[in-house]
Motif scaffolding. Structure first.
Motif, PDB file in Angstrom:
ATOM      1  N   SER B  39       0.795  -1.227   0.000  1.00  0.00           N
ATOM      2  CA  SER B  39       0.000   0.000   0.000  1.00  0.00           C
ATOM      3  C   SER B  39       0.829   1.278   0.000  1.00  0.00           C
ATOM      4  CB  SER B  39      -0.959   0.007   1.194  1.00  0.00           C
ATOM      5  OG  SER B  39      -0.232  -0.093   2.391  1.00  0.00           O
ATOM      6  N   ARG B  40       2.155   1.159   0.144  1.00  0.00           N
ATOM      7  CA  ARG B  40       2.969   2.370   0.145  1.00  0.00           C
ATOM      8  C   ARG B  40       4.401   2.040  -0.255  1.00  0.00           C
ATOM      9  NH1 ARG B  40       5.826   2.551   4.896  1.00  0.00           N
ATOM     10  NH2 ARG B  40       6.313   4.709   4.452  1.00  0.00           N
ATOM     11  N   LEU B  41       5.158   3.096  -0.574  1.00  0.00           N
ATOM     12  CA  LEU B  41       6.570   2.879  -0.881  1.00  0.00           C
ATOM     13  C   LEU B  41       7.374   2.849   0.411  1.00  0.00           C
ATOM     14  CD1 LEU B  41       5.423   3.901  -3.690  1.00  0.00           C
ATOM     15  CD2 LEU B  41       7.820   4.442  -4.186  1.00  0.00           C
ATOM     16  N   ILE B  53       9.739   5.895  -7.934  1.00  0.00           N
ATOM     17  CA  ILE B  53       8.401   6.327  -8.351  1.00  0.00           C
ATOM     18  C   ILE B  53       8.446   7.479  -9.350  1.00  0.00           C
ATOM     19  CG2 ILE B  53       8.085   7.724  -6.227  1.00  0.00           C
ATOM     20  CD1 ILE B  53       5.067   6.927  -6.409  1.00  0.00           C
ATOM     21  N   ALA B  56       9.718   7.091 -13.175  1.00  0.00           N
ATOM     22  CA  ALA B  56       8.901   6.426 -14.193  1.00  0.00           C
ATOM     23  C   ALA B  56       8.446   7.424 -15.250  1.00  0.00           C
ATOM     24  CB  ALA B  56       7.689   5.755 -13.544  1.00  0.00           C
ATOM     25  N   CYS B  57       8.012   8.594 -14.818  1.00  0.00           N
ATOM     26  CA  CYS B  57       7.461   9.575 -15.755  1.00  0.00           C
ATOM     27  C   CYS B  57       8.435  10.724 -16.023  1.00  0.00           C
ATOM     28  CB  CYS B  57       6.154  10.149 -15.208  1.00  0.00           C
ATOM     29  SG  CYS B  57       4.886   8.880 -14.945  1.00  0.00           S
ATOM     30  N   TYR B  71       5.200  14.835 -19.770  1.00  0.00           N
ATOM     31  CA  TYR B  71       5.609  14.828 -18.367  1.00  0.00           C
ATOM     32  C   TYR B  71       6.700  15.880 -18.278  1.00  0.00           C
ATOM     33  CZ  TYR B  71       3.133  10.411 -17.563  1.00  0.00           C
ATOM     34  OH  TYR B  71       2.183   9.434 -17.440  1.00  0.00           O
ATOM     35  N   LYS B  95      -3.505  17.569 -13.234  1.00  0.00           N
ATOM     36  CA  LYS B  95      -3.525  17.041 -14.599  1.00  0.00           C
ATOM     37  C   LYS B  95      -3.008  15.587 -14.586  1.00  0.00           C
ATOM     38  CE  LYS B  95      -3.400  21.590 -16.672  1.00  0.00           C
ATOM     39  NZ  LYS B  95      -2.838  22.497 -17.673  1.00  0.00           N
ATOM     40  N   ALA B  96      -1.999  15.279 -15.393  1.00  0.00           N
ATOM     41  CA  ALA B  96      -1.560  13.880 -15.483  1.00  0.00           C
ATOM     42  C   ALA B  96      -0.789  13.419 -14.250  1.00  0.00           C
ATOM     43  CB  ALA B  96      -0.696  13.680 -16.722  1.00  0.00           C
ATOM     44  N   PRO B  98      -0.527  12.203 -10.707  1.00  0.00           N
ATOM     45  CA  PRO B  98      -1.444  11.687  -9.684  1.00  0.00           C
ATOM     46  C   PRO B  98      -1.033  12.145  -8.284  1.00  0.00           C
ATOM     47  CG  PRO B  98       0.037   9.953 -10.422  1.00  0.00           C
ATOM     48  CD  PRO B  98       0.392  11.188 -11.214  1.00  0.00           C
ATOM     49  N   PRO B  99      -1.982  12.288  -7.375  1.00  0.00           N
ATOM     50  CA  PRO B  99      -1.628  12.605  -5.988  1.00  0.00           C
ATOM     51  C   PRO B  99      -0.917  11.406  -5.358  1.00  0.00           C
ATOM     52  CG  PRO B  99      -3.980  12.165  -6.152  1.00  0.00           C
ATOM     53  CD  PRO B  99      -3.433  12.135  -7.553  1.00  0.00           C
ATOM     54  N   LEU B 100       0.210  11.665  -4.712  1.00  0.00           N
ATOM     55  CA  LEU B 100       1.016  10.563  -4.184  1.00  0.00           C
ATOM     56  C   LEU B 100       1.125  10.583  -2.662  1.00  0.00           C
ATOM     57  CD1 LEU B 100       3.823  10.684  -6.913  1.00  0.00           C
ATOM     58  CD2 LEU B 100       1.885   9.110  -6.769  1.00  0.00           C
ATOM     59  N   VAL B 103       0.815   7.190  -0.877  1.00  0.00           N
ATOM     60  CA  VAL B 103       1.827   6.128  -0.933  1.00  0.00           C
ATOM     61  C   VAL B 103       3.187   6.597  -0.415  1.00  0.00           C
ATOM     62  CG1 VAL B 103       0.709   4.845  -2.805  1.00  0.00           C
ATOM     63  CG2 VAL B 103       2.378   6.624  -3.367  1.00  0.00           C
TER      64      VAL B 103
END
Lengths: 527, 138
Positions: B39-41, B53, B56-57, B71, B95-96, B98-100, B103
């Motif tokens: 459920s989390r890093l 994390i 990735a983008c 990105y 926008k693209a 995500p809320p983090l 995690v």
């Protein structure tokens, strides 16, 4: 009695049934008559009225865009579709041998799967209550076959339970049910439920629990013929001199509970997973290809939309070739925009402040899938697993076995990982070769044959997919925003899985497009 | 990717027998500390969180990526001048993005904000993020 023998309308007949027999009977009758359905697919569109040559620009050639294009052209509209990719289908997508996929960052994976093997990176199942998808498949001749969701011989696995050894679904399922049934039977026997269960019902409940839980005559869930008939035998039933079976040992309730394996027992009970569900023969993109055969002539591919402007009674999209080149424009009277909000928010547009706020606040879920090809179908040959899904607490979440080509000698492809959330974010952050290694490491804990039998793999982290930047749209506040996002903004209506209560499902994409088409048509013909 | 590990692995590769090098041995990322909680890093340290994390983008060197949408590059990014902006984006998304916040914990967010503000050509070491400032922004 036959329906309408006395000219009784369906509605009045239903009220009669409802009054006499109660809501349950009425619902049963409604289902029989095809009125109570779980998808809001209301049947094929039959758009009456003159489209007057109205021009509609459709942005995006996924299932929503192609549904809109197909239906609008059929109703007499002049339709143009702009698509960023080189092919149609969007997330309705299949990777097979010979395909090459380049993700954001430039990593390219060349798929080397054998003929007939594939990975569906996006949608992979079609529920039997997704009437719109099924209807288009029937209309366009897409051949469907059963998708095996539940397999009692597949595994439930938790690295912290049973010494990390995977357990057969049927054993955990039967033990959980048996113990729960026994407990409830004890409570009924102690007359502790008198307030909730009448005396007459109590006996029926005991009969039901005995059957449901595979209890013995003493209403106990124990090792024996009753439980083994469901969970399997230690020595199986056979013939001849060694035919007599021996019961298998049931696990104590505490072991079942602490194993946490019960968490995945109900996966196949979800409305959209209930048997029978389907997949297209040969990969999910058979649906995309079928739509493309119908409307491909309307689509301009490799077109990256850079600007959307409304002026007077028209809407104009500016686009550039995806590989670079001169700007071009496409103007129409109306627009159906199926571009994911993750992309749309970055396009120079003139939507209202309200719409812009909704677009910018929708983020896209992280998801990860990996397909691995193995030299032989060891899950069938060694473990007698034919289709279905094993679940695990490992980051791969599950392993899905192919629902087709059973008993073939050739290589087979497993869906070897399907992750969300924290696990998926990390898989997305790994380079492709590292992802395969990680998936092999985890999968080997369930199937030790992995390393010896491995041939190749391909994986898709959805945040690295260049044309969607995520898996599916998640509302910041759906209750507050949903209806406003469906409103015609200027001359544009939004459609796609994100404009539905079936997010991430192809059905949601198609239903949203059908709804947009109907409303657009009403606007045009009632003007 | 853990840079110390990369360097070590690169050095090791130099000393490997020629046959192994010719076989095209790929240096894998050390996944120790990865995937430990569904459920989390669980990584700690700004660079480690970034690689697990953000990369990735925004890509390993912060150069961002361009597809149908972008990105943004974090390299040479003036929006990182104050810590508040990246803290807000990481917690709330936009926008693209995500809320983090679900995690990553306050310390991980602060560490990764300080990492990107002082990496990829950025030199914004003043007024670093702290777990308290992240907590206050939640």
């Amino acid at each position: 009695m036959t329906f309408n023998s006395q000219g009784v309308s369906r509605r009045s007949l239903l009220s009669m049934i409802g009054a006499v027999a109660g809501a349950g009977a009425m619902y049963g009758a409604m289902s029989t008559m095809g009125l109570a359905q779980t998808s809001n697919f209301a049947g094929r569109l039959d758009l009456q009225g003159d489209a007057q040559g109205t021009r509609v620009l459709v942005l995006g050639a996924g299932l929503a865009g192609m549904t809109a294009a197909y239906e609008l052209r059929a109703a007499g509209y002049q339709v143009t579709v702009l698509e960023y990719r080189e092919k149609a289908g969007g997330r309705c997508w299949t990777l097979r041998g010979g395909d090459s996929y380049t993700e954001l960052g430039g990593d390219t994976q060349d798929v080397t799967f054998a003929e007939g093997n594939y990975l569906n990176p996006g949608p992979w199942r079609i529920p039997s209550d997704h009437y719109a998808v099924l209807d288009y498949c029937k209309r366009f001749g897409v051949k469907l076959e059963p998708f095996i969701q539940v397999n009692y011989n597949a595994y439930l696995h938790n690295s912290d339970a049973f010494d990390g050894q995977p357990q057969r679904f049927k054993e955990i399922s039967t033990d959980f049910r048996g113990h729960v049934a026994e407990l409830l039977a004890k409570v009924v026997d102690q007359q502790a439920l008198d307030a909730d269960v009448t005396e007459g019902d109590a006996q029926l409940l005991m009969d039901a629990l005995k059957r449901y839980g595979a209890l013995n005559d003493d209403m106990a869930y124990v090792t024996g013929e009753e439980s083994s008939a469901y969970r399997g035998w230690a020595v199986p039933e056979g013939g001849g001199t060694t035919g007599k079976p021996e019961p298998s040992e049931v696990h104590p309730l505490s072991v079942i509970l602490q194993s946490n394996l019960w968490r995945n027992l109900t996966a196949g009970d979800n409305l959209h997973m209930q048997s029978t569900i389907f997949q297209p023969v040969g990969g999910m993109d058979q649906i995309a290809q079928a739509f493309e055969r119908e409307v491909g002539d309307l689509i301009t591919f490799d077109a990256k939309v850079t600007r959307i402007r409304h002026e007077g009674d028209s809407v104009t999209a500016t686009w550039v070739p995806s590989g670079g080149g001169d700007e071009q424009t496409e103007t129409a009277d109306y627009c159906i925009c199926t571009i994911p909000f993750s992309i749309l928010g970055q396009i120079d547009h003139d939507f209202s402040g309200r719409m812009s706020g909704i677009i910018d606040s929708m983020y896209y879920a992280s998801s990860f899938k990996c397909g691995l090809e193995f030299k032989r179908r060891f899950w069938e040959q060694d473990e007698h697993i034919y289709g279905g899904i094993s679940y695990t607490n490992l980051p791969i979440s599950l392993i899905s076995y192919p629902s087709t080509d059973y008993f073939s000698d050739g290589p087979g492809v497993l869906l070897a990982a399907y992750s969300w959330g924290a696990g998926s974010y990390q898989f997305n952050a790994l380079p492709p070769a590292d992802r395969i290694e990680a998936v092999l490491d985890y999968g080997s804990q369930i199937h030790p044959q992995y390393r010896d039998e491995f041939l190749s793999g391909v994986s898709v982290g959805w945040h690295k997919v260049p044309w969607v930047l995520g898996c599916y749209g998640i509302w910041a506040d759906r209750e507050a925003d949903y209806m406003d996002a469906t409103v015609m903004d200027g001359r544009t209506l939004m459609a796609g899985e994100h404009i539905s209560y079936l997010p991430a499902w192809m059905e949601g994409a198609i239903l949203s497009a059908l709804d947009a088409v109907e409303r657009l048509h009403a606007t045009v013909t009632e003007a | 990717m853990n840079r110390i590990f990369m360097l070590t692995a690169a050095f090791a590769a130099l000393t490997l027998p020629a046959a192994a090098q010719e076989a095209g041995e790929v240096v894998m990322i050390d996944r120790g500390g990865w995937f430990e909680d569904p459920s989390r890093l669980t990584q700690s340290g700004g660079q480690q969180v970034y690689e697990a994390i953000c990369a990735a983008c925004h890509m390993p060197d912060g150069e961002g990526a361009v597809g149908a949408g972008d990105y943004p590059a974090l390299a040479d990014n003036e929006n990182l001048m104050t810590a508040d902006y990246p803290i807000y984006l990481i917690l709330q998304g936009q926008k693209a993005m995500p809320p983090l916040g679900g995690v990553l914990d306050d310390t991980q967010v602060a560490d990764v904000v300080n990492y990107i503000r002082t990496s990829f050509g950025n030199d914004y070491a003043e007024d670093p993020a702290t777990p308290d400032s992240v907590a206050a922004a939640r």
